[in-house]
Design a protein around this motif. Structure first.
Motif, PDB file in Angstrom:
ATOM      1  N   GLY A  25       1.796   1.615  -3.605  1.00 48.68           N
ATOM      2  CA  GLY A  25       0.924   1.767  -4.379  1.00 48.68           C
ATOM      3  C   GLY A  25      -0.021   3.177  -4.096  1.00 48.68           C
ATOM      4  N   GLY A  26       0.677   3.979  -3.142  1.00 54.53           N
ATOM      5  CA  GLY A  26       0.059   5.102  -2.685  1.00 54.53           C
ATOM      6  C   GLY A  26      -1.298   5.167  -2.140  1.00 54.53           C
ATOM      7  N   THR A  27      -1.810   3.925  -1.536  1.00 52.68           N
ATOM      8  CA  THR A  27      -2.806   3.940  -0.780  1.00 52.68           C
ATOM      9  C   THR A  27      -2.583   3.558   0.714  1.00 52.68           C
ATOM     10  OG1 THR A  27      -2.976   1.341  -1.232  1.00 52.68           O
ATOM     11  CG2 THR A  27      -4.066   2.737  -2.865  1.00 52.68           C
ATOM     12  N   TYR A  28      -1.529   3.767   1.264  1.00 51.72           N
ATOM     13  CA  TYR A  28      -1.186   3.550   2.529  1.00 51.72           C
ATOM     14  C   TYR A  28      -1.791   4.598   3.302  1.00 51.72           C
ATOM     15  CZ  TYR A  28       1.165   2.625   6.978  1.00 51.72           C
ATOM     16  OH  TYR A  28       1.350   2.783   8.228  1.00 51.72           O
ATOM     17  N   ARG A  57       0.710  -1.161   0.065  1.00 51.88           N
ATOM     18  CA  ARG A  57      -0.055   0.027   0.024  1.00 51.88           C
ATOM     19  C   ARG A  57       0.821   1.379   0.051  1.00 51.88           C
ATOM     20  NH1 ARG A  57      -2.587  -3.327   3.636  1.00 51.88           N
ATOM     21  NH2 ARG A  57      -2.212  -1.927   5.463  1.00 51.88           N
ATOM     22  N   VAL A  84      -4.973   5.088   3.949  1.00 55.90           N
ATOM     23  CA  VAL A  84      -6.383   5.427   3.550  1.00 55.90           C
ATOM     24  C   VAL A  84      -7.340   4.255   3.965  1.00 55.90           C
ATOM     25  CG1 VAL A  84      -7.953   5.765   1.407  1.00 55.90           C
ATOM     26  CG2 VAL A  84      -5.320   6.585   1.356  1.00 55.90           C
ATOM     27  N   GLY A  93     -12.512   5.308   2.839  1.00 51.93           N
ATOM     28  CA  GLY A  93     -11.766   6.170   1.740  1.00 51.93           C
ATOM     29  C   GLY A  93     -11.161   7.188   2.405  1.00 51.93           C
ATOM     30  N   THR A 101      -5.801  -0.870   8.018  1.00 54.36           N
ATOM     31  CA  THR A 101      -6.363  -0.623   6.913  1.00 54.36           C
ATOM     32  C   THR A 101      -7.348   0.231   7.134  1.00 54.36           C
ATOM     33  OG1 THR A 101      -7.541  -2.920   7.143  1.00 54.36           O
ATOM     34  CG2 THR A 101      -5.321  -3.022   6.231  1.00 54.36           C
ATOM     35  N   GLU A 113     -10.032   1.420   4.156  1.00 47.05           N
ATOM     36  CA  GLU A 113     -10.470   0.766   2.876  1.00 47.05           C
ATOM     37  C   GLU A 113     -11.987   0.569   2.960  1.00 47.05           C
ATOM     38  OE1 GLU A 113      -9.068  -3.323   3.685  1.00 47.05           O
ATOM     39  OE2 GLU A 113     -10.008  -3.599   5.763  1.00 47.05           O
TER      40      GLU A 113
END
Length: 120
Positions: free
Chosen positions: A87-90, A84, A92, A97, A112, A94
């Protein structure tokens, strides 16, 4: 709540890498311990039911297997968190959002979900 900053990501990666190394050490140690118990079980009589050491060895095997499984789950969570980060989603949630609070990420770098969404 502000988005996850580069500094938060840098610190998270450091914590996650350190946690991964520690979990890998624990997993290796449990593998060594399990090998020792397996050897002791092999040396013991095949009749665990009547062998006074049988229950002890079986209990120790169970305990070590549980610790190994927990370390493997922890490693999977760490690898997912590092993915994450990459991938740039750490950081955030789940579920909703929204950004996960920095304090939560510091306490639980594999989180998460934000605190609100993590509530049962």
């Amino acid at each position: 709540m502000p988005p996850v900053t580069d500094e938060i990501l840098r610190r998270a990666r450091e914590r996650l890498v350190a946690a991964r190394e520690e979990a890998e050490r624990r997993l290796a140690a449990r593998a060594t311990d399990l090998s020792g118990v397996a050897a002791a079980r092999g040396d013991a009589t095949a009749d665990d039911e009547h062998d006074p050491e049988g229950a002890t060895l079986s209990g120790e095997w169970s305990r070590l297997a549980g610790l190994s499984a927990a370390a493997r789950r922890e490693l999977a969570d760490i690898h997912a968190a590092l993915a994450r980060v990459d991938g740039g989603t750490y950081g955030v949630c789940e579920v909703c959002g929204q950004p996960i609070a920095e304090g939560r990420l510091e306490a639980r770098p594999t989180a998460t979900r934000c605190v609100r969404c993590a509530q049962p």
